[in-house]
Design a protein around this motif. Structure first.
Motif, mmCIF file in Angstrom:
data_model
loop_
_atom_site.group_PDB
_atom_site.id
_atom_site.type_symbol
_atom_site.label_atom_id
_atom_site.label_comp_id
_atom_site.label_asym_id
_atom_site.label_seq_id
_atom_site.Cartn_x
_atom_site.Cartn_y
_atom_site.Cartn_z
ATOM 1 N N ARG A 161 -38.090 -3.314 -30.317
ATOM 2 C CA ARG A 161 -38.281 -2.768 -31.666
ATOM 3 C C ARG A 161 -37.379 -3.416 -32.714
ATOM 4 N N CYS B 22 -37.119 -6.447 -33.343
ATOM 5 C CA CYS B 22 -37.817 -7.594 -33.945
ATOM 6 C C CYS B 22 -39.325 -7.403 -34.082
ATOM 7 N N HIS B 23 -39.913 -6.493 -33.327
ATOM 8 C CA HIS B 23 -41.372 -6.343 -33.310
ATOM 9 C C HIS B 23 -41.784 -4.932 -33.705
ATOM 10 N N LYS B 24 -42.914 -4.849 -34.397
ATOM 11 C CA LYS B 24 -43.500 -3.560 -34.761
ATOM 12 C C LYS B 24 -44.863 -3.436 -34.085
ATOM 13 N N VAL B 25 -45.346 -2.205 -33.996
ATOM 14 C CA VAL B 25 -46.663 -1.976 -33.402
ATOM 15 C C VAL B 25 -47.593 -1.273 -34.387
ATOM 16 N N ASP B 26 -47.321 -1.442 -35.671
ATOM 17 C CA ASP B 26 -48.150 -0.813 -36.693
ATOM 18 C C ASP B 26 -48.963 -1.830 -37.495
ATOM 19 N N ASN C 222 -47.755 -4.556 -38.874
ATOM 20 C CA ASN C 222 -46.901 -5.298 -39.799
ATOM 21 C C ASN C 222 -45.957 -6.207 -39.031
ATOM 22 N N ASN C 223 -45.763 -7.400 -39.538
ATOM 23 C CA ASN C 223 -44.827 -8.334 -38.920
ATOM 24 C C ASN C 223 -43.414 -8.007 -39.366
ATOM 25 N N ALA C 224 -42.469 -8.293 -38.497
ATOM 26 C CA ALA C 224 -41.049 -8.139 -38.822
ATOM 27 C C ALA C 224 -40.399 -9.489 -38.543
ATOM 28 N N HIS D 110 -46.281 -8.671 -35.097
ATOM 29 C CA HIS D 110 -46.637 -7.329 -34.629
ATOM 30 C C HIS D 110 -47.280 -7.458 -33.245
ATOM 31 N N ASP E 168 -49.162 -4.805 -31.692
ATOM 32 C CA ASP E 168 -50.310 -3.956 -31.394
ATOM 33 C C ASP E 168 -51.522 -4.864 -31.198
#
Length: 168
Positions: free
Chosen positions: A82, A84-88, A90-92, A96, A98
Motif C-alpha cells: 500500500r 506504493c500501490h492503490k487498488v482504487d 488511481n496510480n501512486a 494501480h 486492481d
C-alpha cells in the motif's frame, strides 16, 4: 551584523564539511570493498536450513498453493504494498493493482513504466506474479520497483488471491 565576510565564512564552512563528508564516504567504500573488478563476494556466509516448505517452484506446488490461498490473509499482506500501490484505479508511486491479474504487463493507464517488466512476460498471470513478487529486481533487472519481495510462498499466493478477488 551580516557582512560579506560572515557569509563567505559560512559558505566556506558548509563546502568544507560537504567535502569531508564525501571524502569520508569514498574512504569507507575503499576500506570495506569486497571482491574486485565488479565481483560481489560475501565475506562471511551463514548457513541456514531450507524450510521453504517444499516450494521449489514446481508447477504442481504452485497449483497446490493457489488452491489453498486465502484472499483475507492476502489483504493483510498487501499492507506492505500500500505504500506504493492503490487498488482504487488511481496510480501512486507504482501503478494501480486492481484488475492486475490477467492484465497485460506495462499497460496501467496513465503510468510511465521503465520497460524492465517486459522480461517477465506479456500478461500478469498468477504464476508470473508469484515469481515476480518473490524477487522483483531478480526477475526483472532494471525495474524501478524497490520492494525486496515476499519470501514466503504462502504470502505471495494470498496476495495474488486478494488481487484476483478485486477484479478489474
Amino acid at each position: 551584523m551580516l557582512d560579506t565576510m560572515t557569509i563567505t565564512k559560512v559558505v566556506g564552512g558548509l563546502c568544507g564539511a560537504w567535502l569531508i563528508y564525501l571524502l569520508g564516504g569514498w574512504a569507507g567504500e575503499k576500506l570495506y570493498e569486497v571482491g574486485g573488478h565488479g565481483e560481489e563476494v560475501a565475506s562471511y556466509v551463514i548457513e541456514v536450513a531450507d524450510n521453504s516448505g517444499g516450494t521449489g517452484g514446481g508447477e504442481a506446488d504452485f497449483a497446490t498453493l493457489m488452491a489453498a490461498a486465502d484472499a483475507a490473509k492476502g489483504e493483510k499482506v498487501f499492507g506492505k504494498c500500500r505504500a506504493c500501490h492503490k487498488v482504487d484505479g488511481n496510480n501512486a508511486t507504482g501503478p494501480h493493482l486492481d484488475g492486475v491479474v490477467g492484465r497485460n504487463i506495462d499497460t496501467a493507464e496513465g503510468f510511465s513504466y521503465s520497460g524492465a517488466l517486459l522480461q517477465v512476460g506479456e500478461v500478469w498471470t498468477p504464476e508470473n506474479l508469484f515469481h515476480f513478487l518473490e524477487n522483483p529486481k531478480g526477475v526483472a533487472p532494471g525495474t524501478a520497483m524497490s520492494f525486496a519481495g515476499l519470501k514466503k510462498a504462502e504470502d505471495r499466493v494470498n496476495v495474488i488471491a486478494y488481487l484476483e478477488s478485486l477484479g478489474g
